[in-house]
Design a protein around this motif. Structure first.
Motif, PDB file in Angstrom:
ATOM      1  N   UNK A 190       0.822  -1.211   0.000  1.00  0.00           N
ATOM      2  CA  UNK A 190       0.000   0.000   0.000  1.00  0.00           C
ATOM      3  C   UNK A 190       0.859   1.266   0.000  1.00  0.00           C
ATOM      4  N   UNK A 191       2.186   1.097  -0.054  1.00  0.00           N
ATOM      5  CA  UNK A 191       3.093   2.239  -0.051  1.00  0.00           C
ATOM      6  C   UNK A 191       3.306   2.846   1.317  1.00  0.00           C
ATOM      7  N   UNK A 192       3.024   2.086   2.376  1.00  0.00           N
ATOM      8  CA  UNK A 192       3.151   2.589   3.743  1.00  0.00           C
ATOM      9  C   UNK A 192       4.359   1.973   4.440  1.00  0.00           C
ATOM     10  N   UNK A 241      11.960 -24.400   0.987  1.00  0.00           N
ATOM     11  CA  UNK A 241      13.228 -24.371   1.729  1.00  0.00           C
ATOM     12  C   UNK A 241      14.060 -23.153   1.329  1.00  0.00           C
ATOM     13  N   UNK A 242      14.627 -22.491   2.329  1.00  0.00           N
ATOM     14  CA  UNK A 242      15.487 -21.314   2.169  1.00  0.00           C
ATOM     15  C   UNK A 242      14.730 -20.095   1.626  1.00  0.00           C
ATOM     16  N   UNK A 243      13.393 -20.127   1.738  1.00  0.00           N
ATOM     17  CA  UNK A 243      12.578 -18.998   1.282  1.00  0.00           C
ATOM     18  C   UNK A 243      12.153 -18.155   2.485  1.00  0.00           C
ATOM     19  N   UNK A 244      11.961 -16.857   2.241  1.00  0.00           N
ATOM     20  CA  UNK A 244      11.549 -15.899   3.258  1.00  0.00           C
ATOM     21  C   UNK A 244      10.129 -15.425   2.990  1.00  0.00           C
ATOM     22  N   UNK A 245       9.437 -14.990   4.037  1.00  0.00           N
ATOM     23  CA  UNK A 245       8.118 -14.368   3.914  1.00  0.00           C
ATOM     24  C   UNK A 245       8.063 -13.194   4.881  1.00  0.00           C
ATOM     25  N   UNK A 246       7.547 -12.062   4.423  1.00  0.00           N
ATOM     26  CA  UNK A 246       7.414 -10.878   5.270  1.00  0.00           C
ATOM     27  C   UNK A 246       5.958 -10.738   5.701  1.00  0.00           C
ATOM     28  N   UNK A 247       5.769 -10.530   6.996  1.00  0.00           N
ATOM     29  CA  UNK A 247       4.457 -10.251   7.573  1.00  0.00           C
ATOM     30  C   UNK A 247       4.492  -8.815   8.078  1.00  0.00           C
ATOM     31  N   UNK A 248       3.564  -8.010   7.595  1.00  0.00           N
ATOM     32  CA  UNK A 248       3.487  -6.607   8.000  1.00  0.00           C
ATOM     33  C   UNK A 248       2.706  -6.517   9.300  1.00  0.00           C
ATOM     34  N   UNK A 249       3.290  -5.908  10.300  1.00  0.00           N
ATOM     35  CA  UNK A 249       2.655  -5.769  11.623  1.00  0.00           C
ATOM     36  C   UNK A 249       2.129  -4.342  11.738  1.00  0.00           C
ATOM     37  N   UNK A 250       1.007  -4.086  11.053  1.00  0.00           N
ATOM     38  CA  UNK A 250       0.458  -2.735  10.987  1.00  0.00           C
ATOM     39  C   UNK A 250      -0.932  -2.609  11.602  1.00  0.00           C
ATOM     40  N   UNK A 251      -1.483  -3.715  12.086  1.00  0.00           N
ATOM     41  CA  UNK A 251      -2.810  -3.668  12.682  1.00  0.00           C
ATOM     42  C   UNK A 251      -3.925  -3.487  11.674  1.00  0.00           C
ATOM     43  N   UNK A 252      -3.649  -3.704  10.385  1.00  0.00           N
ATOM     44  CA  UNK A 252      -4.641  -3.450   9.348  1.00  0.00           C
ATOM     45  C   UNK A 252      -4.802  -4.664   8.447  1.00  0.00           C
ATOM     46  N   UNK A 253      -5.609  -5.619   8.879  1.00  0.00           N
ATOM     47  CA  UNK A 253      -5.845  -6.833   8.116  1.00  0.00           C
ATOM     48  C   UNK A 253      -6.587  -6.594   6.806  1.00  0.00           C
ATOM     49  N   UNK A 254      -7.180  -5.423   6.638  1.00  0.00           N
ATOM     50  CA  UNK A 254      -7.894  -5.135   5.394  1.00  0.00           C
ATOM     51  C   UNK A 254      -6.942  -4.973   4.213  1.00  0.00           C
ATOM     52  N   UNK A 255      -5.634  -4.832   4.485  1.00  0.00           N
ATOM     53  CA  UNK A 255      -4.657  -4.652   3.411  1.00  0.00           C
ATOM     54  C   UNK A 255      -4.175  -5.970   2.819  1.00  0.00           C
ATOM     55  N   UNK A 256      -4.634  -7.089   3.360  1.00  0.00           N
ATOM     56  CA  UNK A 256      -4.263  -8.366   2.782  1.00  0.00           C
ATOM     57  C   UNK A 256      -3.921  -9.407   3.830  1.00  0.00           C
ATOM     58  N   UNK A 257      -3.752 -10.653   3.392  1.00  0.00           N
ATOM     59  CA  UNK A 257      -3.529 -11.754   4.332  1.00  0.00           C
ATOM     60  C   UNK A 257      -2.156 -11.737   5.006  1.00  0.00           C
ATOM     61  N   UNK A 258      -1.242 -10.915   4.517  1.00  0.00           N
ATOM     62  CA  UNK A 258       0.075 -10.834   5.139  1.00  0.00           C
ATOM     63  C   UNK A 258       0.211  -9.620   6.055  1.00  0.00           C
ATOM     64  N   UNK A 259      -0.936  -9.094   6.546  1.00  0.00           N
ATOM     65  CA  UNK A 259      -0.950  -7.969   7.480  1.00  0.00           C
ATOM     66  C   UNK A 259      -1.532  -8.439   8.809  1.00  0.00           C
TER      67      UNK A 259
END
Length: 197
Positions: free
Chosen positions: A60-62, A103-121
């Motif tokens: 979302x550019x935030x 294996x050896x893959x990364x995933x970023x979870x955004x900790x912004x309190x806004x689940x409306x921005x997608x499943x990784x928030x």
């Protein structure tokens, strides 16, 4: 939590239970889940950035706080079998998205309190002055870190390296590009391999 009961009789009188409802009401305590420490697994909290104000943007550019997960194992991992939280007594705060991490893959979870921005928030934010990041499966805490070791600036993150055990790196480097500089404290017992607890 404290509480009392009030009953009214047909003639308009009120009765309270317990009688000393202002000074000695009934009481019960509400506590969270206290999951046991589990075995170190392939999925770990690899890096955290609790005060992202100018470095990495989400879709979302935030500029939002974030946690990077890493599959250090040799088999794919279904992230939806895990939860992430900022509270060890509420370890099921956020079910990770339905995604397979190779294996050896990364995933970023955004900790912004806004689940409306997608499943990784995630529905929580990280406290830059010190917070827990807790990774759990259905029965145990499989990894946790304390964000209090990360410098309190908008350009600091903490992360692990493959070469050392339980180290924290300084500087935002998503996707595992870190350098050991600080130690993550063990909040929940002895360190397991690669700093997991």
């Amino acid at each position: 939590m404290t509480y009392a009961f009030r009953t009214a009789t047909a003639d308009g009188r009120a009765t309270f239970f317990p009688a000393a409802n202002q000074t000695a009401p009934y009481r019960y305590d509400v506590t969270g889940v206290d999951l046991p420490r589990g075995e170190a697994g392939a999925l770990v909290v690899n890096e955290v950035m609790p005060s992202n104000t100018s470095i990495v943007v989400d879709d979302a550019g935030e500029y939002e706080d974030w946690v990077e997960l890493y599959n250090r194992g040799t088999a794919p991992i279904d992230l939806s079998a895990y939860t992430l939280s900022d509270d060890p007594y509420d370890p099921f705060a956020f079910r990770l998205p339905a995604r397979v991490l190779q294996p050896r893959e990364h995933a970023v979870i955004w900790c912004d309190g806004d689940g409306s921005q997608g499943p990784d928030h995630a529905p929580f934010r990280l406290d830059k002055d010190g917070d827990s990041v807790v990774l759990s499966d259905a029965t145990s805490i499989v990894d946790s870190v304390d964000t209090g070791v990360v410098r309190r600036t908008s350009a600091s993150a903490g992360g692990r390296t493959a070469r050392t055990r339980g180290t924290c790196a300084d500087g935002p480097r998503p996707a595992g590009r870190t350098h050991a500089q600080e130690r993550w404290p063990s909040r929940h017992g002895p360190s397991l391999p690669w700093g997991g607890r």
